[in-house]
Design a protein around this motif. Structure first.
Motif, PDB file in Angstrom:
ATOM      1  N   LEU A  41      17.960  55.852  57.351  1.00 14.22           N
ATOM      2  CA  LEU A  41      18.538  55.271  55.772  1.00 14.22           C
ATOM      3  C   LEU A  41      17.092  54.225  55.021  1.00 14.22           C
ATOM      4  N   CYS A  42      16.182  54.392  55.567  1.00 10.84           N
ATOM      5  CA  CYS A  42      14.808  53.822  54.923  1.00 10.84           C
ATOM      6  C   CYS A  42      14.881  52.735  54.572  1.00 10.84           C
ATOM      7  N   GLY A  43      15.484  52.150  55.820  1.00 14.32           N
ATOM      8  CA  GLY A  43      15.636  50.370  55.831  1.00 14.32           C
ATOM      9  C   GLY A  43      16.632  50.491  55.459  1.00 14.32           C
ATOM     10  N   ILE A  44      17.402  49.177  56.371  1.00 16.61           N
ATOM     11  CA  ILE A  44      18.172  48.296  56.024  1.00 16.61           C
ATOM     12  C   ILE A  44      18.456  46.634  54.936  1.00 16.61           C
ATOM     13  N   HIS A  45      18.404  46.573  53.619  1.00 16.99           N
ATOM     14  CA  HIS A  45      18.399  45.371  53.202  1.00 16.99           C
ATOM     15  C   HIS A  45      18.417  44.185  53.892  1.00 16.99           C
ATOM     16  N   ALA A  46      17.686  43.684  54.369  1.00 12.23           N
ATOM     17  CA  ALA A  46      18.240  42.138  54.826  1.00 12.23           C
ATOM     18  C   ALA A  46      17.660  40.610  54.172  1.00 12.23           C
ATOM     19  N   GLN A  47      17.893  41.177  52.699  1.00 11.50           N
ATOM     20  CA  GLN A  47      18.168  39.044  51.912  1.00 11.50           C
ATOM     21  C   GLN A  47      19.350  38.374  52.507  1.00 11.50           C
ATOM     22  N   VAL A  48      20.697  39.283  52.865  1.00 12.96           N
ATOM     23  CA  VAL A  48      21.772  38.727  53.797  1.00 12.96           C
ATOM     24  C   VAL A  48      20.618  38.748  55.680  1.00 12.96           C
ATOM     25  N   MET A  49      20.987  38.506  55.840  1.00 17.21           N
ATOM     26  CA  MET A  49      20.391  39.306  57.995  1.00 17.21           C
ATOM     27  C   MET A  49      22.030  39.558  58.180  1.00 17.21           C
ATOM     28  N   SER A  50      22.371  38.293  58.061  1.00 20.64           N
ATOM     29  CA  SER A  50      24.186  38.926  58.893  1.00 20.64           C
ATOM     30  C   SER A  50      24.630  40.066  58.118  1.00 20.64           C
ATOM     31  N   ALA A  51      24.693  40.592  56.921  1.00 22.21           N
ATOM     32  CA  ALA A  51      24.781  41.676  56.154  1.00 22.21           C
ATOM     33  C   ALA A  51      23.669  42.997  56.706  1.00 22.21           C
ATOM     34  N   ALA A  52      22.786  42.423  57.024  1.00 19.42           N
ATOM     35  CA  ALA A  52      22.398  44.015  57.551  1.00 19.42           C
ATOM     36  C   ALA A  52      21.884  44.246  58.879  1.00 19.42           C
ATOM     37  N   GLU A  53      23.198  42.695  59.809  1.00 21.51           N
ATOM     38  CA  GLU A  53      23.171  43.617  61.029  1.00 21.51           C
ATOM     39  C   GLU A  53      24.191  44.126  60.944  1.00 21.51           C
ATOM     40  N   LEU A  54      25.387  43.377  60.003  1.00 17.78           N
ATOM     41  CA  LEU A  54      26.558  44.697  59.852  1.00 17.78           C
ATOM     42  C   LEU A  54      26.997  45.590  59.894  1.00 17.78           C
ATOM     43  N   SER A  55      25.659  46.175  58.632  1.00 18.68           N
ATOM     44  CA  SER A  55      25.809  47.269  58.318  1.00 18.68           C
ATOM     45  C   SER A  55      25.280  48.619  59.037  1.00 18.68           C
ATOM     46  N   ILE A  56      24.028  47.385  60.381  1.00 20.44           N
ATOM     47  CA  ILE A  56      23.888  48.554  61.950  1.00 20.44           C
ATOM     48  C   ILE A  56      25.142  48.975  62.312  1.00 20.44           C
ATOM     49  N   GLY A  57      25.592  47.737  62.284  1.00 21.53           N
ATOM     50  CA  GLY A  57      27.176  47.755  63.196  1.00 21.53           C
ATOM     51  C   GLY A  57      28.118  48.207  63.191  1.00 21.53           C
ATOM     52  N   LEU A  58      28.308  49.144  61.474  1.00 22.58           N
ATOM     53  CA  LEU A  58      30.227  49.553  61.328  1.00 22.58           C
ATOM     54  C   LEU A  58      29.566  50.576  61.470  1.00 22.58           C
TER      55      LEU A  58
END
Length: 394
Positions: A41-58
């Motif tokens: 995905l060319c990296g997972i945006h982690a400005q909101v860390m919980s959202a970054a984690e969920l992006s991977i989790g989903l």
């Protein structure tokens, strides 16, 4: 006379189907390591860390939040660092040399991210020499340090100019040297360490990832273009420039220099590019309902915006034309709603606002998505439908 090869003709539907497949959104990326998900995905945006984690989790059926933490801080297959647009991302640790090499090679300007500290008004700006002094100090950081500890280290090593309060932030003023923090990150002088309570820490990548070494800029840029087109293509150089927040003319020259490795395709009458030979697309149409968190890679990286955010979605799910500021509901690959998540004890209160009517099957799919979020976060999901009043994330 050589035969003229007709360029492949593609439809928006075919493009949606392939992007969903490659992003792990038409089917989960079962058994794929988290680092490979981040790399694809060319990296997972982690400005909101919980959202970054969920992006991977989903995208990974069996993952829980603590598994992402293990990959970051124990295995270190993931690294929290400065990625595309100079913003905080979760990157595959193996890709960090590529990103630092590529980002360092992109021309900085007053409108770029991160902003060129030498272009700021007199009395605020940093000189090139001062930037180098800061980077030299940060490169030597061998243990995790908070930004306040870095204040002491940088100011003590460089001089009083570094302490001048010139940078407005959170109702106060930060010292001058912090203008170089993101520049230091994209040049590979520093990445993130594990939080110390609620405080963020930083460390040199050379200490955090033994063997780290920045890749040659030209080689790195070619690799980034290839990664981008695999995940988000077909795309134009202008779309690549927007995604990377780079100068459009510079991006066009980069694509031109790679002409032998790229292939033109026709997208509903417009010209775009894919990697040479990468012209296989799914035969099935995009289907399914997905909930994506803030700044998910799919919504931030896919273009054109008017096709991904049709009709009311452009008004309700974009912020000044910028994608990612709202959690969105995808329906058959395009944005068709917004949602939010609120925690109450162990309950996860998930409210979805579709922009149109949903079938019974689509509602069941949304319920499955809510259950997946609950499993990942370790809470009890409660799905409701209604107006989402939460504003855009800054």
């Amino acid at each position: 006379m050589p035969a003229i090869t007709e360029r492949p003709r593609l439809t928006w539907t075919e493009i949606c189907a392939r992007r969903l497949e490659r992003h792990g959104l038409s089917a989960s990326l079962e058994g794929i390591p988290f680092a490979q998900v981040a790399s694809t995905l060319c990296g997972i945006h982690a400005q909101v860390m919980s959202a970054a984690e969920l992006s991977i989790g989903l995208r990974t059926a069996a993952a829980k939040r603590e598994h992402i933490h293990d990959a970051l801080w124990s295995e270190r297959s993931l690294v929290k660092a400065f990625g595309p647009r100079g913003t905080v991302h979760l990157l595959a640790s193996e890709d960090l040399p590529m990103w630092t090499g590529a980002l360092t090679a992109i021309p900085l300007s007053s409108g770029s991210t991160p902003r060129d500290p030498t272009s700021l008004p007199e009395g605020v700006r940093l000189t090139p020499e001062q930037i180098e002094e800061v980077i030299e100090v940060l490169s030597a950081v061998r243990t995790e340090m908070t930004v306040d500890e870095l204040d002491e280290a940088v100011i003590g090593a460089t001089g009083s100019w570094a302490a001048d309060p010139v940078m407005p932030a959170f109702g106060g003023m930060w010292p001058r040297w912090r203008l170089a923090l993101a520049i230091a990150g994209i040049r590979g002088a520093l990445c993130y360490g594990p939080n110390r309570g609620r405080k963020v820490t930083y460390i040199s990548p050379k200490r955090h990832l033994p063997g780290f070494r920045t890749m040659d800029g030209h080689t790195a840029l070619i690799q980034v273009v290839k990664h981008y087109l695999y995940a988000y293509g077909p795309a134009t150089s202008q779309q690549f420039a927007k995604w990377l927040n780079a100068p459009p003319r510079w991006a066009a020259e980069l694509f031109s220099a790679m002409a032998d490795e790229l292939q033109e395709v026709d997208v509903d009458g417009d010209t775009a590019w894919v990697l040479s030979g990468d012209t296989l697309f799914p035969s099935t149409e995009p289907r399914g309902v997905r909930l994506l968190p803030y700044f998910d890679a799919y919504t931030v990286g896919c273009h054109p915006r008017d096709r991904l955010f049709p009709g009311v979605a452009a008004k309700r799910a974009l912020s000044g034309g910028q994608a990612g500021n709202f959690p969105v509901m995808l329906l058959d690959g395009v944005v068709a709603g917004v949602w939010n998540l609120r925690k109450s004890s162990r309950n996860l209160l998930i409210t979805v606002e579709p922009f149109g009517n949903l079938t019974a099957m689509q509602r069941r799919e949304l319920n499955d998505q809510a259950e997946r979020i609950g499993y990942f976060l370790g809470g009890q999901p409660q799905l409701t439908f209604g107006r989402v009043g939460t504003g855009a994330h800054a």
